[in-house]
Scaffold this active site. Structure first.
Site, PDB file in Angstrom:
ATOM      1  N   ARG A 156       4.825 -11.688   4.992  1.00  0.00           N
ATOM      2  CA  ARG A 156       5.109 -10.531   4.151  1.00  0.00           C
ATOM      3  C   ARG A 156       5.634 -10.899   2.771  1.00  0.00           C
ATOM      4  O   ARG A 156       5.052 -10.507   1.755  1.00  0.00           O
ATOM      5  CB  ARG A 156       6.116  -9.601   4.844  1.00  0.00           C
ATOM      6  CG  ARG A 156       6.376  -8.326   4.067  1.00  0.00           C
ATOM      7  CD  ARG A 156       7.466  -7.482   4.719  1.00  0.00           C
ATOM      8  NE  ARG A 156       7.132  -7.145   6.091  1.00  0.00           N
ATOM      9  CZ  ARG A 156       7.966  -6.495   6.908  1.00  0.00           C
ATOM     10  NH1 ARG A 156       9.162  -6.145   6.492  1.00  0.00           N
ATOM     11  NH2 ARG A 156       7.607  -6.212   8.138  1.00  0.00           N
ATOM     12  N   HIS A 192      -5.009  -4.820   8.007  1.00  0.00           N
ATOM     13  CA  HIS A 192      -3.579  -4.692   7.694  1.00  0.00           C
ATOM     14  C   HIS A 192      -3.031  -3.405   8.317  1.00  0.00           C
ATOM     15  O   HIS A 192      -3.056  -2.344   7.690  1.00  0.00           O
ATOM     16  CB  HIS A 192      -3.398  -4.670   6.170  1.00  0.00           C
ATOM     17  CG  HIS A 192      -2.021  -5.014   5.702  1.00  0.00           C
ATOM     18  ND1 HIS A 192      -1.455  -6.265   5.853  1.00  0.00           N
ATOM     19  CD2 HIS A 192      -1.075  -4.269   5.080  1.00  0.00           C
ATOM     20  CE1 HIS A 192      -0.243  -6.276   5.345  1.00  0.00           C
ATOM     21  NE2 HIS A 192       0.017  -5.072   4.870  1.00  0.00           N
ATOM     22  N   TYR A 205      -8.030  10.057  -6.079  1.00  0.00           N
ATOM     23  CA  TYR A 205      -8.466  10.333  -7.446  1.00  0.00           C
ATOM     24  C   TYR A 205      -8.900   9.073  -8.205  1.00  0.00           C
ATOM     25  O   TYR A 205      -9.552   9.183  -9.232  1.00  0.00           O
ATOM     26  CB  TYR A 205      -7.341  11.008  -8.244  1.00  0.00           C
ATOM     27  CG  TYR A 205      -6.912  12.337  -7.671  1.00  0.00           C
ATOM     28  CD1 TYR A 205      -7.819  13.380  -7.522  1.00  0.00           C
ATOM     29  CD2 TYR A 205      -5.592  12.544  -7.275  1.00  0.00           C
ATOM     30  CE1 TYR A 205      -7.420  14.593  -6.992  1.00  0.00           C
ATOM     31  CE2 TYR A 205      -5.196  13.756  -6.744  1.00  0.00           C
ATOM     32  CZ  TYR A 205      -6.112  14.784  -6.598  1.00  0.00           C
ATOM     33  OH  TYR A 205      -5.722  15.981  -6.080  1.00  0.00           O
TER      34      TYR A 205
END
Length: 764
Positions: free
Chosen positions: A35, A81, A125
């Site tokens: 991570r 993921h 968008y």
């Protein structure tokens, strides 16, 4: 009959310390390795690596079309993921922000946020595709350059690390917080990193300091100027820990007639422009930088911040020096090069160690790609050999395919060294005898799959030419795999190609951050920055303060609010500092230039300093450096304090005289002369030497006069040779030179005051 169940006696308990330790260690290792810390080889964290791999699987090349970000983040989450789509989209959006990433890996279309700190638009968008830089990280992925592993559910595979043509760890930097460790690496210039790699290939044992000739320091996407000394930069890269002072870039714009303004064109890395402007506005409001009058944001696509000075006489360097100290126009970027070596071991590395890890990885990639290419060449040569045999025996091949029941097996059994007569009919055809032939199954499949148009004579020549070229390439690969020098030469050629591709001719490839010396900016006192003008300070009984222009007649009648009247009126200058003394023994400092004008009634002094409502204003003085003050409490304790020690830097003031309960500050006067005169509420006067009082910065003090009842009324200092003076009830000044009757040691009771001493027990 009773039912009995045989339950095994299972002891599932374990010590809490061990249970917590094992589980927290598992969590810590997961955070460190999967991570927070980047891999030294490709400079990526798992989420970034998976985003780029998913975009490659979607064929989102830099020259292709865009796809919705929601589709990309959804594929990443579903395939590789298993975390929140918001976290994945945020990570992808950051890779597209050219103010956050030196070499963006994602080409975004739509609102991907801005340097003001505004968030990107929702993923439905915006659209995205990879950049050429990202493709350079992925090149060679389909040539067995790196290992693959199963994804989280075992249905797909993903790369353990990307091949990475350039040292992305240093090129784009990284930051992250793990468990017990963190990393913070600034971005650098690719062309400079390639030069350093080439030098390290040429001289493997090169010193870290030598590499700084090629990589002088970070290259931030927002530009700016690094003012860290070269010795500190060298030490930071040598140890892997340190920091860089980064300043904005500005120009002084001439407005004519002696007027000017500062135009900031580049701000430090990771500083949000909107918060920077808020901070500058706060600095102006609190007058931490009194010579700064205004700040404006005139930015469009570029950065343009306007800083207006309060006076044209101010030196721009002095103004910027003060702004640097009080805002984020100068920041310190910390370096902590904590990375995963070989994707496993966290280690704080020097620049040389990071580049060495990258170069060793590139050699491993080169060897694996070369071996993969050799396997492909061997396979193709085997096919070509079979095709050439087919062309040399074309009639026999056609007969077998035309008349044999099992052409594949027949082709594999045939002995192609013999002469074979052409079969004119099916009856003339003789099937090959049993046995092992010359052609392999792979060659036979290629012959059977060959198109009719390939039977041209020209195609045979093409096959012979291709075979010759592949043999030559294979010989070159064999030499490469056997020679370490040739391998490093090949890596050097790749680095030169990468430098040419992403160097100064690449869009945004030129260095943006420059270097300069910080320089010594002298601490100019506030008085030097303010125009020196005479004023008259007026403070009313209710604590309303104002500054009237010029030195007016102090006996002149002034206007006050109803029920209010004059308390302190004295001459000063705008460059002066005023000392406000509270009855609680706390001293506050005001700048005379910040006082409200004299047109109105002024402003409450309690709004300018944190003076509690129950505390009275005892004194208001003009600060004079080097002067001593006599401070004493109503209980009769006091001491001498240097006036420079009572200056407060904050509006909360500075505690000087410690008082408790009903005790208050009773005296605060300049200490001049060689004697102290004290008078108590019992009208007893005591005179003693000034040297008997200690000089302190803070405290309760020592006993000045002893009292059975009451306390201190007043105290003053004077020169014994000149005598002690006071105003009698008629307003005349009376001076007593023969003070032998009242002379004594400090803390004595004293004698009754002389005849004619004021009834209010005050010396003045």
């Amino acid at each position: 009959m009773s039912d009995q169940t045989d339950t095994p006696n299972m002891d599932l308990s374990e010590p809490l310390r061990r249970a917590l330790g094992e589980r927290y260690l598992t969590y810590a290792l997961s955070t460190i390795m999967h991570r927070a810390l980047p891999d030294a080889r490709d400079g990526l964290k798992p989420v970034h690596r998976r985003i780029l791999f998913a975009m490659r699987e979607l064929r989102l090349s830099s020259s292709g079309g865009f796809r919705k970000s929601a589709k990309i983040s959804g594929d990443v989450m579903g395939n590789y993921h298993p975390h929140g789509d918001a976290a994945i989209y945020d990570a992808m959006a950051r890779l597209a922000q050219d103010f956050n990433v030196r070499y963006p890996l994602v080409d975004g279309q739509g609102n991907f946020g801005n340097i003001d700190g505004d968030n990107p638009a929702a993923s439905r968008y915006t659209e995205a595709r990879m950049t050429a830089v990202a493709e350079a990280l992925l090149e060679g992925l389909n040539e067995n350059a790196v290992d693959f592993r199963e994804n989280y559910d075992g249905t797909l595979t993903e790369p353990v690390v990307l091949p990475a043509q350039f040292p992305n760890l240093l090129a784009n930097g990284s930051s992250g917080i793990a468990v017990g460790m963190a990393t913070n690496i600034p971005p650098h210039n690719i062309a400079e990193l390639c030069d350093a790699c080439l030098h390290l290939i040429k001289i493997p044992d090169a010193r870290d300091d030598t590499l700084l000739n090629y990589v002088p320091g970070p290259d931030f996407p927002t530009g700016g100027i690094i003012v860290e000394p070269p010795e500190a930069i060298a030490q930071a890269y040598r140890s892997g820990k340190g920091g860089f002072r980064l300043r904005c870039r500005y120009d002084v714009e001439d407005l004519g007639r002696g007027q000017w303004q500062i135009v900031v064109t580049e701000i430090p890395y990771q500083v949000q422009k909107s918060k920077l402007i808020e901070k500058l506005a706060e600095v102006i409001q609190t007058k931490k930088v009194p010579i700064l009058a205004d700040v404006r944001d005139e930015s469009a696509d570029d950065i343009r911040l306007i800083l207006e000075p309060r006076s044209k006489n101010v030196d721009p360097d002095v103004l910027m020096g003060m702004v640097y100290r009080n805002s984020d126009l100068e920041v310190r970027f910390s370096l902590n090069m904590n990375v995963l070596i070989d994707g496993v071991t966290p280690k704080v590395c020097s620049m040389k160690e990071v580049l060495r890890a990258f170069l060793d990885f590139r050699r491993e990639v080169l060897i694996r790609r070369s071996q993969h290419r050799m396997e492909k060449i061997d396979h193709r040569l085997e096919v070509l050999e079979g095709l050439i045999v087919a062309f040399l025996n074309l009639d026999r091949v056609i007969d077998i395919i035309r008349y044999d029941d099992d052409p594949k097996a027949a082709l594999m059994r045939e002995d192609w060294g013999k002469d074979h007569p052409r079969a004119m009919t099916e009856a003339d055809y003789v099937s090959p005898p049993a046995g092992d032939g010359e052609l392999s199954e792979v060659q036979v499949e290629a012959i059977l799959n060959m198109r009719l148009r390939s039977l041209r004579r020209l195609e045979e020549m093409e096959l012979l030419r291709e075979q010759s070229e592949l043999m030559e390439e294979r010989a070159g690969l064999e030499d490469l795999l056997e020679s370490e020098d040739l391998q490093w030469q090949a890596i050097s050629d790749q680095m030169r190609e990468t430098r040419k591709k992403f160097g100064k001719d690449y869009e945004g490839g030129a260095r943006r951050t420059t270097f300069a010396e910080a320089g010594q900016i002298e601490d100019v006192p506030l008085e030097a920055m303010i125009d020196r003008e005479p004023i008259t300070v007026v403070c009313s009984q209710m604590g309303w303060i104002r500054a009237m222009t010029g030195h007016i007649d102090l006996s002149r009648e002034l206007k006050f609010k109803d029920g209010d009247g004059p308390r302190f009126i004295f001459h000063a200058e705008t460059t002066d500092r005023l000392v406000v003394v509270g009855s609680n023994g706390r001293f506050y400092t005001l700048s005379a230039s910040n006082l409200p004008g004299g047109r109105g009634m002024g402003e409450p002094l309690r709004l300018m300093v944190d003076l509690p409502n129950e505390v009275q204003i005892h004194s208001l003085l003009t600060h004079k450096p080097g002067r001593n003050l006599l401070v004493a409490s109503s209980a009769g304790d006091g001491f001498i304090v240097l006036e420079d020690e009572v200056i407060a830097q904050t509006r909360t003031g500075k505690q000087v005289l410690n008082v408790r309960g009903d005790v208050t500050l009773a005296v605060c006067k300049p200490a001049e002369g060689d004697c102290v005169a004290v008078v108590g509420e019992n009208r007893k006067v005591l005179v003693f030497g000034l040297e008997e009082l200690p000089e302190m910065a803070r405290g309760k003090g020592v006993r000045l006069q002893k009292y059975k009842d009451g306390g201190l009324s007043d105290a003053t200092t004077f020169t014994l040779a000149d005598g002690l003076s006071w105003l009698d009830p008629a307003g005349r000044t009376r001076t007593e030179t023969n003070l032998a009757e009242w002379r004594g040691k400090r803390a004595g009771a004293g004698r009754m005051a002389p005849r004619g001493f004021p009834r209010d027990n005050k010396f003045t």
